[in-house]
Design an enzyme around this catalytic site. Structure first.
Site, PDB file in Angstrom:
ATOM      1  N   HIS A  21       0.951  -1.018   0.097  1.00  0.00           N
ATOM      2  CA  HIS A  21       0.039  -0.020  -0.048  1.00  0.00           C
ATOM      3  C   HIS A  21       0.859   1.224   0.008  1.00  0.00           C
ATOM      4  O   HIS A  21       1.625   1.723   0.837  1.00  0.00           O
ATOM      5  CB  HIS A  21      -0.840  -0.134   1.334  1.00  0.00           C
ATOM      6  CG  HIS A  21      -2.045   0.588   1.093  1.00  0.00           C
ATOM      7  ND1 HIS A  21      -3.148   0.596   0.212  1.00  0.00           N
ATOM      8  CD2 HIS A  21      -2.271   1.838   1.823  1.00  0.00           C
ATOM      9  CE1 HIS A  21      -4.048   1.497   0.414  1.00  0.00           C
ATOM     10  NE2 HIS A  21      -3.803   2.290   1.446  1.00  0.00           N
ATOM     11  N   LYS A 166     -10.207   6.384  -3.918  1.00  0.00           N
ATOM     12  CA  LYS A 166      -9.270   7.496  -3.713  1.00  0.00           C
ATOM     13  C   LYS A 166      -7.838   6.786  -3.804  1.00  0.00           C
ATOM     14  O   LYS A 166      -7.578   5.836  -3.641  1.00  0.00           O
ATOM     15  CB  LYS A 166      -9.356   7.464  -1.958  1.00  0.00           C
ATOM     16  CG  LYS A 166      -8.342   8.273  -1.179  1.00  0.00           C
ATOM     17  CD  LYS A 166      -8.902   8.512   0.220  1.00  0.00           C
ATOM     18  CE  LYS A 166      -7.826   8.482   1.202  1.00  0.00           C
ATOM     19  NZ  LYS A 166      -8.029   9.117   2.522  1.00  0.00           N
ATOM     20  N   LYS A 168      -3.755   7.362  -3.971  1.00  0.00           N
ATOM     21  CA  LYS A 168      -2.887   8.066  -2.956  1.00  0.00           C
ATOM     22  C   LYS A 168      -1.747   8.453  -3.860  1.00  0.00           C
ATOM     23  O   LYS A 168      -1.267   7.907  -4.700  1.00  0.00           O
ATOM     24  CB  LYS A 168      -2.123   6.833  -2.020  1.00  0.00           C
ATOM     25  CG  LYS A 168      -3.171   6.664  -0.852  1.00  0.00           C
ATOM     26  CD  LYS A 168      -3.341   7.724  -0.044  1.00  0.00           C
ATOM     27  CE  LYS A 168      -4.064   7.224   1.179  1.00  0.00           C
ATOM     28  NZ  LYS A 168      -3.974   8.246   2.241  1.00  0.00           N
ATOM     29  N   ASP A 197      -5.768  11.488  -2.454  1.00  0.00           N
ATOM     30  CA  ASP A 197      -4.996  12.210  -1.064  1.00  0.00           C
ATOM     31  C   ASP A 197      -3.638  12.380  -1.308  1.00  0.00           C
ATOM     32  O   ASP A 197      -2.776  11.277  -1.771  1.00  0.00           O
ATOM     33  CB  ASP A 197      -5.334  10.930  -0.083  1.00  0.00           C
ATOM     34  CG  ASP A 197      -4.913  11.345   1.229  1.00  0.00           C
ATOM     35  OD1 ASP A 197      -4.569  12.386   1.544  1.00  0.00           O
ATOM     36  OD2 ASP A 197      -5.336  10.617   2.321  1.00  0.00           O
ATOM     37  N   GLU A 223      -7.582  15.715  -1.102  1.00  0.00           N
ATOM     38  CA  GLU A 223      -7.483  15.554   0.341  1.00  0.00           C
ATOM     39  C   GLU A 223      -6.003  15.872   0.660  1.00  0.00           C
ATOM     40  O   GLU A 223      -5.101  15.499   0.110  1.00  0.00           O
ATOM     41  CB  GLU A 223      -7.533  14.185   0.794  1.00  0.00           C
ATOM     42  CG  GLU A 223      -7.194  13.812   2.175  1.00  0.00           C
ATOM     43  CD  GLU A 223      -7.928  12.423   2.496  1.00  0.00           C
ATOM     44  OE1 GLU A 223      -8.746  11.778   1.758  1.00  0.00           O
ATOM     45  OE2 GLU A 223      -7.733  11.835   3.437  1.00  0.00           O
ATOM     46  N   ASP A 248      -7.486  16.592   6.102  1.00  0.00           N
ATOM     47  CA  ASP A 248      -7.413  15.431   6.832  1.00  0.00           C
ATOM     48  C   ASP A 248      -6.520  15.764   8.196  1.00  0.00           C
ATOM     49  O   ASP A 248      -6.872  16.168   8.993  1.00  0.00           O
ATOM     50  CB  ASP A 248      -7.066  14.296   6.113  1.00  0.00           C
ATOM     51  CG  ASP A 248      -6.877  12.893   6.856  1.00  0.00           C
ATOM     52  OD1 ASP A 248      -7.220  13.051   7.988  1.00  0.00           O
ATOM     53  OD2 ASP A 248      -6.264  12.034   6.291  1.00  0.00           O
ATOM     54  N   LYS A 272     -11.912  11.100  12.056  1.00  0.00           N
ATOM     55  CA  LYS A 272     -11.244   9.830  12.504  1.00  0.00           C
ATOM     56  C   LYS A 272     -11.118   9.812  13.928  1.00  0.00           C
ATOM     57  O   LYS A 272     -10.761  10.931  14.489  1.00  0.00           O
ATOM     58  CB  LYS A 272      -9.757   9.839  11.839  1.00  0.00           C
ATOM     59  CG  LYS A 272      -9.728   9.713  10.390  1.00  0.00           C
ATOM     60  CD  LYS A 272      -8.087   9.662   9.940  1.00  0.00           C
ATOM     61  CE  LYS A 272      -8.168   9.655   8.143  1.00  0.00           C
ATOM     62  NZ  LYS A 272      -6.807   9.889   7.774  1.00  0.00           N
ATOM     63  N   GLU A 326     -14.299   5.731   4.344  1.00  0.00           N
ATOM     64  CA  GLU A 326     -13.669   4.757   3.866  1.00  0.00           C
ATOM     65  C   GLU A 326     -13.081   3.616   4.895  1.00  0.00           C
ATOM     66  O   GLU A 326     -12.062   3.476   4.990  1.00  0.00           O
ATOM     67  CB  GLU A 326     -12.121   5.764   3.479  1.00  0.00           C
ATOM     68  CG  GLU A 326     -11.591   6.638   4.697  1.00  0.00           C
ATOM     69  CD  GLU A 326     -10.425   7.284   4.361  1.00  0.00           C
ATOM     70  OE1 GLU A 326     -10.192   7.528   3.315  1.00  0.00           O
ATOM     71  OE2 GLU A 326      -9.747   7.675   5.358  1.00  0.00           O
TER      72      GLU A 326
HETATM   73  O1  LIG Z   1      -6.441   9.231   4.787  1.00  0.00           O
HETATM   74  C1  LIG Z   1      -5.187   8.984   5.194  1.00  0.00           C
HETATM   75  O2  LIG Z   1      -4.365   9.842   5.114  1.00  0.00           O
HETATM   76  C2  LIG Z   1      -4.920   7.528   5.672  1.00  0.00           C
HETATM   77  C3  LIG Z   1      -5.429   6.514   5.083  1.00  0.00           C
HETATM   78  C4  LIG Z   1      -6.888   6.134   4.576  1.00  0.00           C
HETATM   79  C5  LIG Z   1      -6.955   5.469   3.360  1.00  0.00           C
HETATM   80  C6  LIG Z   1      -5.700   5.180   3.202  1.00  0.00           C
HETATM   81  O3  LIG Z   1      -5.298   4.416   2.107  1.00  0.00           O
HETATM   82  O4  LIG Z   1      -4.751   5.836   3.821  1.00  0.00           O
HETATM   83 MN   LIG Z   2      -5.654  11.309   4.227  1.00  0.00          MN
END
Ligand SMILES: O=C(O)C[C@H]1C=CC(=O)O1
Ligand SMILES: [Mn+2]
Length: 372
Positions: A21, A166, A168, A197, A223, A248, A272, A326
């Protein structure tokens, strides 16, 4: 005689992920959860979880610090105290210990789980009652490979597992990231909502360039593009673009939420339990957001089933969230330590029923994955 807290055990539990991941700050092959087992004098056990991402790469608490600080400082403040008054116990922890929001969230979860079991009520019931019992859940595409991400998204759509994704980004140069995101959006078209994000990776001028391109590519939500503490910059980005900003790391609790709103932020907040020190803290932030017309989003620190379920009980008490949730953490892990995994179906997840969190441990699995 009413029940008191008798003992608090913390376990580090390492579970492998189903695939690497890849986030802007680290690549995860394993998730480490701190599991709390809180035993009370009436024989009831409350379960909690404190989990972060990638050791200390994400934030100031690590799994090891969460465990150590509970064992050395927080648990002694709770042991011997009456079990049932969660607000009094939260206040006691906050008076005597600064920060450590994830550790406090794990303990509050265990207190609520036990109190629910004691009264025969779910955690959502304790919080005033569930308004929803099936919540939408997105999936995070973070394999690091564009084609693999597209294949993964198409499979999730086909399975009716997830329809929001989402991505990354932030680990690669901005133009490369934009090409990656645009290719995925192009492949999925109108079948899916695609968000990104950045996990704080850009400075403000890079963010302006990147967000303009992402907005043009049809991305629906941006994000945390810039560092957490740059509230003024985040407010400028929110005012500059049509595509909404999701705060976030910038918004840990109600106080941060109020500051952002007072400064002119619009968009959405990622809620969160880990950031806000537990379920009550995160609902305080949600209420600030609701009063200010800020969209709600049920966020995760990639918790396993216990932390994910605790979050679901909190989200269930809110009206439908503008950006969904999520809460896919357990799906990213190869195995589970609970007897009955969460039921993911129809692009979402069911809120577990039953007293407390509604969760039972699988003792063999827990023993197998617990760090010795
Ligand atoms: O959002 C984040 O920063 C943390 C997180 C949430 C989903 C993911 O893959 O990492
Ligand atoms: Mn995030």
């Amino acid at each position: 005689m009413s029940s008191v807290i008798e003992s608090i055990e913390t376990l580090l539990v390492d579970l492998p992920t189903i695939r690497p991941h890849k986030l802007s700050m680290t690549t995860m092959a394993c998730q480490t959860m701190v599991i709390v087992r809180m035993r009370h004098s009436d024989g009831i056990e409350g379960l909690g979880e404190g989990t972060t991402i990638g050791g200390l790469t994400y934030g100031p608490e690590s799994p090891e610090s969460i465990k150590t600080n509970i064992d050395a400082y927080l648990a002694p403040l709770l042991i011997g105290q009456p079990s049932g008054n969660v607000h009094a116990l939260r206040a006691r922890l906050n008076r005597q210990a600064r920060g450590n929001a994830i550790a406090k969230s794990a303990l509050e979860t265990a207190l609520l789980d036990a109190q629910g079991k004691r009264l025969g009520l779910s955690v959502a019931d304790l919080l005033g009652g569930a308004r929803q019992t099936h919540l939408p859940v997105l999936w995070t595409l973070a394999s690091g490979d564009t084609q693999k991400d597209i294949d993964e998204a198409l499979l999730r759509l086909e399975q009716r597992r997830h329809c929001d994704f989402k991505l990354k980004i932030g680990a690669n140069p901005v133009d490369q990231d934009v090409r990656h995101v645009a290719a995925i959006k192009e492949a999925l078209g109108d079948r899916a909502s695609v968000r990104v994000d950045v996990n704080q990776a850009w400075d403000e001028s890079t963010a302006v360039r990147g967000i303009q391109a992402l907005q043009d590519a049809g991305i629906e939500l941006i994000e945390q593009a810039i560092p957490a503490r740059e509230h003024a910059g985040l407010i400028r980005l929110a005012n500059r673009f049509n595509v909404p900003m999701l705060a976030d790391e910038a918004v840990q609790d109600a106080r941060d939420g109020l500051d952002l709103v007072a400064g002119g932020f619009s968009g959405a907040f990622a809620l969160k339990i880990a950031k806000s020190g537990g379920l009550h803290g995160v609902l305080e932030l949600a209420h600030v957001a609701q009063a200010a017309g800020i969209g709600l989003y049920g966020g995760t620190l990639l918790e396993g089933s216990i932390g994910t379920t605790a979050s679901l009980h909190a989200w269930a008490t809110l009206p439908e969230m503008a950006w969904g949730t999520e809460m896919f953490g357990p799906l990213l892990l190869k195995d589970d330590i609970v007897a009955e995994p969460l039921n993911y179906r129809e692009f979402g997840v069911d809120l577990p029923q039953g007293a407390g969190l509604g969760i039972t441990l699988d003792e063999d699995k827990l023993a197998h994955y617990a760090r010795r």
